[in-house]
Design a protein around this motif. Structure first.
Motif, PDB file in Angstrom:
ATOM      1  N   ASP A 188       0.845  -1.193   0.000  1.00 45.61           N
ATOM      2  CA  ASP A 188       0.000   0.000   0.000  1.00 45.61           C
ATOM      3  C   ASP A 188       0.876   1.237   0.000  1.00 45.61           C
ATOM      4  O   ASP A 188       1.951   1.256   0.601  1.00 45.61           O
ATOM      5  CB  ASP A 188      -0.913   0.022   1.231  1.00 45.61           C
ATOM      6  CG  ASP A 188      -1.973  -1.063   1.162  1.00 45.61           C
ATOM      7  OD1 ASP A 188      -2.339  -1.467   0.037  1.00 45.61           O
ATOM      8  OD2 ASP A 188      -2.432  -1.488   2.232  1.00 45.61           O
ATOM      9  N   LEU A 189       0.396   2.282  -0.664  1.00 47.89           N
ATOM     10  CA  LEU A 189       1.184   3.504  -0.799  1.00 47.89           C
ATOM     11  C   LEU A 189       0.736   4.561   0.200  1.00 47.89           C
ATOM     12  O   LEU A 189      -0.453   4.765   0.390  1.00 47.89           O
ATOM     13  CB  LEU A 189       1.027   4.082  -2.207  1.00 47.89           C
ATOM     14  CG  LEU A 189       1.427   3.190  -3.376  1.00 47.89           C
ATOM     15  CD1 LEU A 189       1.113   3.873  -4.686  1.00 47.89           C
ATOM     16  CD2 LEU A 189       2.890   2.832  -3.287  1.00 47.89           C
ATOM     17  N   ASN A 190       1.704   5.237   0.787  1.00 46.54           N
ATOM     18  CA  ASN A 190       1.372   6.416   1.577  1.00 46.54           C
ATOM     19  C   ASN A 190       1.432   7.632   0.646  1.00 46.54           C
ATOM     20  O   ASN A 190       1.682   7.487  -0.552  1.00 46.54           O
ATOM     21  CB  ASN A 190       2.317   6.558   2.781  1.00 46.54           C
ATOM     22  CG  ASN A 190       3.768   6.688   2.379  1.00 46.54           C
ATOM     23  OD1 ASN A 190       4.097   7.251   1.343  1.00 46.54           O
ATOM     24  ND2 ASN A 190       4.659   6.164   3.205  1.00 46.54           N
ATOM     25  N   LYS A 229       3.025  10.196  -4.541  1.00 48.56           N
ATOM     26  CA  LYS A 229       3.604  11.312  -5.309  1.00 48.56           C
ATOM     27  C   LYS A 229       4.842  10.859  -6.080  1.00 48.56           C
ATOM     28  O   LYS A 229       5.034  11.241  -7.240  1.00 48.56           O
ATOM     29  CB  LYS A 229       3.948  12.471  -4.373  1.00 48.56           C
ATOM     30  CG  LYS A 229       2.729  13.176  -3.838  1.00 48.56           C
ATOM     31  CD  LYS A 229       3.105  14.256  -2.834  1.00 48.56           C
ATOM     32  CE  LYS A 229       1.859  14.863  -2.215  1.00 48.56           C
ATOM     33  NZ  LYS A 229       2.185  15.821  -1.153  1.00 48.56           N
ATOM     34  N   LEU A 230       5.675  10.060  -5.442  1.00 51.47           N
ATOM     35  CA  LEU A 230       6.870   9.546  -6.095  1.00 51.47           C
ATOM     36  C   LEU A 230       6.507   8.675  -7.294  1.00 51.47           C
ATOM     37  O   LEU A 230       7.082   8.823  -8.388  1.00 51.47           O
ATOM     38  CB  LEU A 230       7.701   8.738  -5.101  1.00 51.47           C
ATOM     39  CG  LEU A 230       8.968   8.086  -5.631  1.00 51.47           C
ATOM     40  CD1 LEU A 230       9.995   9.148  -6.026  1.00 51.47           C
ATOM     41  CD2 LEU A 230       9.549   7.158  -4.576  1.00 51.47           C
ATOM     42  N   LEU A 231       5.548   7.798  -7.112  1.00 53.96           N
ATOM     43  CA  LEU A 231       5.125   6.918  -8.192  1.00 53.96           C
ATOM     44  C   LEU A 231       4.447   7.706  -9.309  1.00 53.96           C
ATOM     45  O   LEU A 231       4.626   7.397 -10.488  1.00 53.96           O
ATOM     46  CB  LEU A 231       4.196   5.828  -7.661  1.00 53.96           C
ATOM     47  CG  LEU A 231       3.903   4.671  -8.597  1.00 53.96           C
ATOM     48  CD1 LEU A 231       5.193   3.972  -9.039  1.00 53.96           C
ATOM     49  CD2 LEU A 231       2.981   3.670  -7.929  1.00 53.96           C
ATOM     50  N   PHE A 232       3.699   8.739  -8.969  1.00 49.13           N
ATOM     51  CA  PHE A 232       3.067   9.580  -9.981  1.00 49.13           C
ATOM     52  C   PHE A 232       4.124  10.283 -10.836  1.00 49.13           C
ATOM     53  O   PHE A 232       4.016  10.330 -12.059  1.00 49.13           O
ATOM     54  CB  PHE A 232       2.140  10.615  -9.328  1.00 49.13           C
ATOM     55  CG  PHE A 232       1.461  11.502 -10.326  1.00 49.13           C
ATOM     56  CD1 PHE A 232       0.432  11.020 -11.122  1.00 49.13           C
ATOM     57  CD2 PHE A 232       1.859  12.813 -10.474  1.00 49.13           C
ATOM     58  CE1 PHE A 232      -0.185  11.834 -12.055  1.00 49.13           C
ATOM     59  CE2 PHE A 232       1.249  13.638 -11.397  1.00 49.13           C
ATOM     60  CZ  PHE A 232       0.224  13.145 -12.194  1.00 49.13           C
ATOM     61  N   ASN A 251      -0.553   3.304 -12.940  1.00 53.73           N
ATOM     62  CA  ASN A 251      -1.653   4.265 -12.842  1.00 53.73           C
ATOM     63  C   ASN A 251      -2.760   3.744 -11.928  1.00 53.73           C
ATOM     64  O   ASN A 251      -3.310   4.478 -11.107  1.00 53.73           O
ATOM     65  CB  ASN A 251      -2.197   4.586 -14.240  1.00 53.73           C
ATOM     66  CG  ASN A 251      -3.129   5.761 -14.249  1.00 53.73           C
ATOM     67  OD1 ASN A 251      -3.066   6.635 -13.383  1.00 53.73           O
ATOM     68  ND2 ASN A 251      -3.989   5.809 -15.233  1.00 53.73           N
ATOM     69  N   LYS A 252      -3.094   2.463 -12.042  1.00 51.98           N
ATOM     70  CA  LYS A 252      -4.109   1.873 -11.174  1.00 51.98           C
ATOM     71  C   LYS A 252      -3.671   1.889  -9.710  1.00 51.98           C
ATOM     72  O   LYS A 252      -4.478   2.141  -8.816  1.00 51.98           O
ATOM     73  CB  LYS A 252      -4.418   0.439 -11.602  1.00 51.98           C
ATOM     74  CG  LYS A 252      -5.242   0.362 -12.865  1.00 51.98           C
ATOM     75  CD  LYS A 252      -5.522  -1.084 -13.237  1.00 51.98           C
ATOM     76  CE  LYS A 252      -6.300  -1.164 -14.531  1.00 51.98           C
ATOM     77  NZ  LYS A 252      -6.553  -2.549 -14.943  1.00 51.98           N
ATOM     78  N   LEU A 253      -2.389   1.625  -9.456  1.00 53.99           N
ATOM     79  CA  LEU A 253      -1.876   1.627  -8.095  1.00 53.99           C
ATOM     80  C   LEU A 253      -1.906   3.043  -7.513  1.00 53.99           C
ATOM     81  O   LEU A 253      -2.242   3.236  -6.338  1.00 53.99           O
ATOM     82  CB  LEU A 253      -0.451   1.077  -8.047  1.00 53.99           C
ATOM     83  CG  LEU A 253       0.179   0.927  -6.677  1.00 53.99           C
ATOM     84  CD1 LEU A 253      -0.641  -0.029  -5.809  1.00 53.99           C
ATOM     85  CD2 LEU A 253       1.594   0.429  -6.790  1.00 53.99           C
ATOM     86  N   ILE A 254      -1.605   4.039  -8.321  1.00 51.68           N
ATOM     87  CA  ILE A 254      -1.647   5.434  -7.868  1.00 51.68           C
ATOM     88  C   ILE A 254      -3.067   5.818  -7.466  1.00 51.68           C
ATOM     89  O   ILE A 254      -3.280   6.456  -6.445  1.00 51.68           O
ATOM     90  CB  ILE A 254      -1.127   6.387  -8.964  1.00 51.68           C
ATOM     91  CG1 ILE A 254       0.378   6.182  -9.178  1.00 51.68           C
ATOM     92  CG2 ILE A 254      -1.413   7.828  -8.618  1.00 51.68           C
ATOM     93  CD1 ILE A 254       0.922   6.874 -10.404  1.00 51.68           C
ATOM     94  N   LYS A 255      -4.020   5.415  -8.276  1.00 49.68           N
ATOM     95  CA  LYS A 255      -5.412   5.802  -8.033  1.00 49.68           C
ATOM     96  C   LYS A 255      -6.091   4.973  -6.957  1.00 49.68           C
ATOM     97  O   LYS A 255      -7.134   5.359  -6.445  1.00 49.68           O
ATOM     98  CB  LYS A 255      -6.203   5.710  -9.329  1.00 49.68           C
ATOM     99  CG  LYS A 255      -5.788   6.755 -10.342  1.00 49.68           C
ATOM    100  CD  LYS A 255      -6.568   6.663 -11.597  1.00 49.68           C
ATOM    101  CE  LYS A 255      -6.132   7.734 -12.570  1.00 49.68           C
ATOM    102  NZ  LYS A 255      -6.890   7.674 -13.813  1.00 49.68           N
TER     103      LYS A 255
END
Length: 92
Positions: free
Chosen positions: A45-47, A52-55, A86-90
């Motif tokens: 899971d992303l904090n 932001k880094l992945l985006f 993109n799916k992981l970011i959203k």
């Protein structure tokens, strides 16, 4: 054993013990990841920082891929990986 050899042995042992923080692990994953050759497989899971880094990584990679497509280069797996990122970011 020479002094240098002893220091190298100690450094090797310590490097196996060191644990990366969650904040650093995505950075390290992206630094070693080759989007055009490997399937994106980061499942934690992303904090907010990681999102932001992945985006930023996504935007940079997308621009590079789009440029390659317009230059008639084959980018293959890259767009599949960009879709996963993109799916992981959203994902909330």
């Amino acid at each position: 054993m020479t002094e240098l050899a002893k220091k190298q042995e100690v450094n090797t042992i310590k490097s196996n013990i060191y644990q990366f923080s969650t904040k650093e692990s995505l950075s390290i994953y992206l630094a070693n990841y080759v989007i055009s050759k490997e399937v994106f497989n980061y499942t934690k899971d992303l904090n907010d920082y990681e999102r932001k880094l992945l985006f930023k990584y996504y935007v940079d990679s997308k621009q590079r891929s789009d440029r390659l497509v317009t230059e008639d280069e084959f980018v293959g797996i890259t767009y599949d990986n960009l879709e996963k990122i993109n799916k992981l970011i959203k994902k909330i």
